[in-house]
Design an enzyme around this catalytic site. Structure first.
Site, PDB file in Angstrom:
ATOM      1  NE  ARG A 180      41.553   1.347  20.510  1.00 38.42           N
ATOM      2  CZ  ARG A 180      40.869   2.448  20.158  1.00 38.42           C
ATOM      3  NH1 ARG A 180      41.178   3.118  19.050  1.00 38.42           N
ATOM      4  NH2 ARG A 180      39.902   2.892  20.923  1.00 38.42           N
ATOM      5  CG  ASP A 187      42.676   4.362  22.540  1.00 36.00           C
ATOM      6  OD1 ASP A 187      41.858   3.897  23.354  1.00 36.00           O
ATOM      7  OD2 ASP A 187      42.348   5.174  21.663  1.00 36.00           O
ATOM      8  CG  HIS A 218      39.815   6.139  24.587  1.00 35.35           C
ATOM      9  ND1 HIS A 218      39.306   4.958  24.098  1.00 35.35           N
ATOM     10  CD2 HIS A 218      38.955   7.119  24.189  1.00 35.35           C
ATOM     11  CE1 HIS A 218      38.179   5.199  23.430  1.00 35.35           C
ATOM     12  NE2 HIS A 218      37.936   6.495  23.475  1.00 35.35           N
ATOM     13  CG  ASP A 227      38.274  10.301  22.032  1.00 35.35           C
ATOM     14  OD1 ASP A 227      39.268  10.475  22.769  1.00 35.35           O
ATOM     15  OD2 ASP A 227      38.109   9.286  21.345  1.00 35.35           O
ATOM     16  CD  GLU A 228      34.693   7.262  21.632  1.00 31.08           C
ATOM     17  OE1 GLU A 228      33.866   6.894  20.784  1.00 31.08           O
ATOM     18  OE2 GLU A 228      35.838   6.811  21.685  1.00 31.08           O
ATOM     19  CE1 TYR A 240      36.458   9.760  12.428  1.00 27.09           C
ATOM     20  CE2 TYR A 240      36.124   7.735  13.663  1.00 27.09           C
ATOM     21  CZ  TYR A 240      36.411   9.083  13.632  1.00 27.09           C
ATOM     22  OH  TYR A 240      36.649   9.754  14.810  1.00 27.09           O
ATOM     23  CG  PHE A 241      39.719   6.716   4.945  1.00 32.83           C
ATOM     24  CD1 PHE A 241      38.443   7.210   4.724  1.00 32.83           C
ATOM     25  CD2 PHE A 241      40.789   7.382   4.363  1.00 32.83           C
ATOM     26  CE1 PHE A 241      38.224   8.346   3.951  1.00 32.83           C
ATOM     27  CE2 PHE A 241      40.584   8.518   3.585  1.00 32.83           C
ATOM     28  CZ  PHE A 241      39.302   9.002   3.388  1.00 32.83           C
ATOM     29  CD1 TRP A 279      39.089   5.849  13.851  1.00 33.90           C
ATOM     30  CD2 TRP A 279      40.387   5.799  15.670  1.00 33.90           C
ATOM     31  NE1 TRP A 279      39.075   7.098  14.417  1.00 33.90           N
ATOM     32  CE2 TRP A 279      39.865   7.105  15.536  1.00 33.90           C
ATOM     33  CE3 TRP A 279      41.240   5.529  16.743  1.00 33.90           C
ATOM     34  CZ2 TRP A 279      40.160   8.133  16.432  1.00 33.90           C
ATOM     35  CZ3 TRP A 279      41.520   6.543  17.629  1.00 33.90           C
ATOM     36  CH2 TRP A 279      40.985   7.833  17.476  1.00 33.90           C
ATOM     37  CB  THR A 280      44.538  -0.068  13.719  1.00 30.03           C
ATOM     38  OG1 THR A 280      44.960   0.228  15.072  1.00 30.03           O
ATOM     39  CG2 THR A 280      45.107   0.963  12.778  1.00 30.03           C
ATOM     40  CD  GLU A 281      38.912   0.245  16.889  1.00 27.14           C
ATOM     41  OE1 GLU A 281      39.313   0.628  15.766  1.00 27.14           O
ATOM     42  OE2 GLU A 281      38.431   1.021  17.742  1.00 27.14           O
TER      43      GLU A 281
HETATM   44  C1  ACM Z   1      36.930   9.001  18.071  1.00 26.23           C
HETATM   45  O1  ACM Z   1      36.647   8.405  17.034  1.00 26.23           O
HETATM   46  N1  ACM Z   1      36.616   8.486  19.256  1.00 26.23           N
HETATM   47  C2  ACM Z   1      37.610  10.281  18.057  1.00 26.23           C
END
Ligand code: ACM
Ligand code: ZN
Length: 537
Positions: free
Chosen positions: A172, A201, A274, A338-339, A430-431, A480-482
């Site tokens: 991201r 991703d 992804h 995932d997803e 989830y930081f 996660w770096t959005e």
């Molecule tokens: C995730 O947060 N989609 C693993």
């Protein structure tokens, strides 16, 4: 005469102040297994000698300790092989005879006025002892700033879990190798030992693959946008100026840096979703002829999915994983899972033909089949897979290690099924979520994990019998770096929640206490500031 008497009084008061200087509390994060504080301090200064005993031929260990010592204490220590005959010294020694109680990662530490002695079965244990020594050191108020004091004590320390991890999404937003090293330094300081590197991703592919050069020529670049908040697809005339990737040379350098800090790296290659960045570079791997681009901004739900009915896709993944396996020495590779939104599979003739051919019940089972093909391939080349918990079901055919992010239920099912499990539930790990009132914090991912919530995390799911509990390897933090586009912001989101996580994975449950942790943080934060990390106040 009077002035001499006054001087004597002043000197007397200074001496009294020195002897009464409040003993520094023993502040170590994560909280060690046990220790007895003793009176007095070891003085660490330019005369201190670093000595090594029974290290055999681990030149990396002595080099890393010397370099870290120099960087942290800002002076070059004297060196000696074995215990020096005089002077104040710090001795690192590997036990001749293995101490069963210490295992592979534990250590003992004895600090008195003359010496600090660290013992362990392995250099890894000694490396952790050194992290503890750095945290224990505090500046002597009455002496020159170069002098540090370390409170006398006797300590034994040992981790609760073998897997203590942290993840970083470099797709991201891209983070250069200098930051990756800083991230690894931070992990090492808190005795974390697994770095999950999320390399691919929708928003960018970040690792050079020789066989598929377009992955980084095309897949690593997207337009630069000010905000992540508005959905605005890539325009055909927009310059692709934001991005980056790691060369194999850079990755080897990072692997070596991590290994010197006893950190294993788990690279992640996302399968089968992804994958916009892949499809932007190699559109032939899609189910349809949609003009995929490297994603920008809030691309959700991610429609891009690799065609599971296309044999070329399987070949592609195997080729990529062969190069990844060749590069990374750790046996585990994360293969995503995932997803994987499978709308395209539902209408793709090739995917439907695969479902028929393999007699699969539905698209969920098609994903299971694909992941299973890949895990069997990895096994054949001596590697093991980690997969997000989306693939878990009561009758799953997956034998890989499961990374449980959606809560405890899937983790429980997987452990009962006999799969190894690592926990990182969105509720605690989830930081990238807010850590305080969203109105007062910088923009972050929706969700709230305050410091006390992070601290309250227990990686062990309830309701597991002894056999199933053995499958819980540990836990990790995810970043996660959005909404994280600079090193400073990454630090800010991690700290001090990473400190909390370290106690969740290292410290025995009975030994954890949130109020004590908060008090420790007050003493500990100056160290983070000294090292240049941006910590949430
Ligand atoms: C995730 O947060 N989609 C693993
Ligand atoms: Zn398809």
């Amino acid at each position: 005469m009077k002035s001499i008497r006054n001087l004597l009084i002043i000197l007397g008061l200074v001496a009294l102040a020195a002897s009464c200087q409040k003993p520094q509390p023993v502040v170590v994060i994560p909280e060690p297994t046990e220790y007895q504080a003793k009176r007095g301090n070891f003085t660490l200064d330019e005369q201190t000698i670093l000595s090594f005993e029974n290290i055999q031929d681990d030149a990396t260990f002595t080099k890393t300790i010397r370099e870290e010592y120099q960087k942290f204490f800002v002076h070059t220590p004297g060196l000696s092989e074995g215990k020096p005959s005089k002077g104040r010294y710090i001795l690192f020694s590997v036990n001749d005879k293995e101490d069963d109680a210490l295992g592979e990662e534990g250590y003992t530490l004895t600090v008195n006025a003359k010496s600090i002695q660290a013992k362990a079965n392995t250099t890894k244990g000694l490396f952790y002892a050194f992290q503890t020594i750095k945290q224990l050191a505090y500046p002597s108020k009455l002496a020159d700033a170069k002098e540090m004091l370390i409170p006398c004590l006797k300590m034994t320390d040992n981790p609760r879990f073998g897997y203590r991890g942290a993840h970083l999404d470099v797709s991201r937003h891209f983070f250069d190798t200098a930051y990756i090293k800083r991230y690894l330094d931070l992990m090492a300081a808190y005795k974390l030992n697994k770095f999950h590197w999320h390399l691919t991703d929708d928003h960018g592919w970040r690792i050079v693959i020789d066989k598929y050069p377009e992955l980084t020529k095309v897949g690593a670049w997207r337009p630069e946008r000010d905000s992540w908040d508005t959905l605005h697809p890539v325009q055909s005339d927009e310059p692709m100026t934001y991005g980056g990737f790691y060369t194999k040379e850079q990755i080897r350098d990072i692997i070596e840096y991590a290994a010197a800090r006893y950190i294993d790296i788990i690279p992640e290659i996302e399968i089968p979703g992804h994958c916009s960045a892949i499809l932007a570079a190699y559109p032939q791997f899609a189910c349809d002829d949609y003009p995929y681009t490297v994603a920008v901004g809030p691309y959700w739900p991610p429609k891009a999915i690799m065609c599971a009915g296309n044999d070329g896709v399987l070949t592609f993944y195997k080729d990529v994983l062969a190069e990844v396996a060749d590069l990374f020495p750790y046996p585990y590779i994360h293969i995503g899972g995932d997803e994987a939104f499978n709308d395209n599979w539902q209408v793709c003739p090739k995917c439907q033909a695969r479902i028929q051919e393999k007699e699969l019940a539905d698209e969920f089972n098609l994903q299971q089949w694909l992941m299973n093909e890949i895990e069997v391939y990895l096994k054949g080349i001596g590697k093991k897979a980690i997969i997000w918990d989306d693939v878990v079901s009561d009758d799953m055919q997956i034998f890989s290690t499961i990374l449980g992010w959606q809560g405890y239920d899937a983790a429980r099912t997987a452990a009962k099924h006999g799969n190894d499990v690592i926990l990182c539930p969105t509720s605690h790990c989830y930081f990238n979520y807010y850590q305080g009132d969203p109105d007062k914090e910088p923009l972050a991912m929706t969700g709230l994990i305050t410091l006390d919530t992070a601290y309250s995390f227990d990686p062990m799911p309830s309701g597991l019998d002894k056999d199933a509990q053995k499958h819980i390897l540990g836990a990790q933090a995810n970043l996660w770096t959005e909404f994280i586009n600079t090193p400073e912001q990454a630090d800010f989101m991690l700290l001090p929640r990473l400190c909390a996580l370290s106690e969740c994975v290292w410290t025995a449950v009975d030994n954890k206490d949130y109020r004590t942790f908060l008090k420790k943080l007050e003493y500990h934060k100056p160290m983070l500031h000294k090292l240049g990390y941006n910590c949430h106040p």
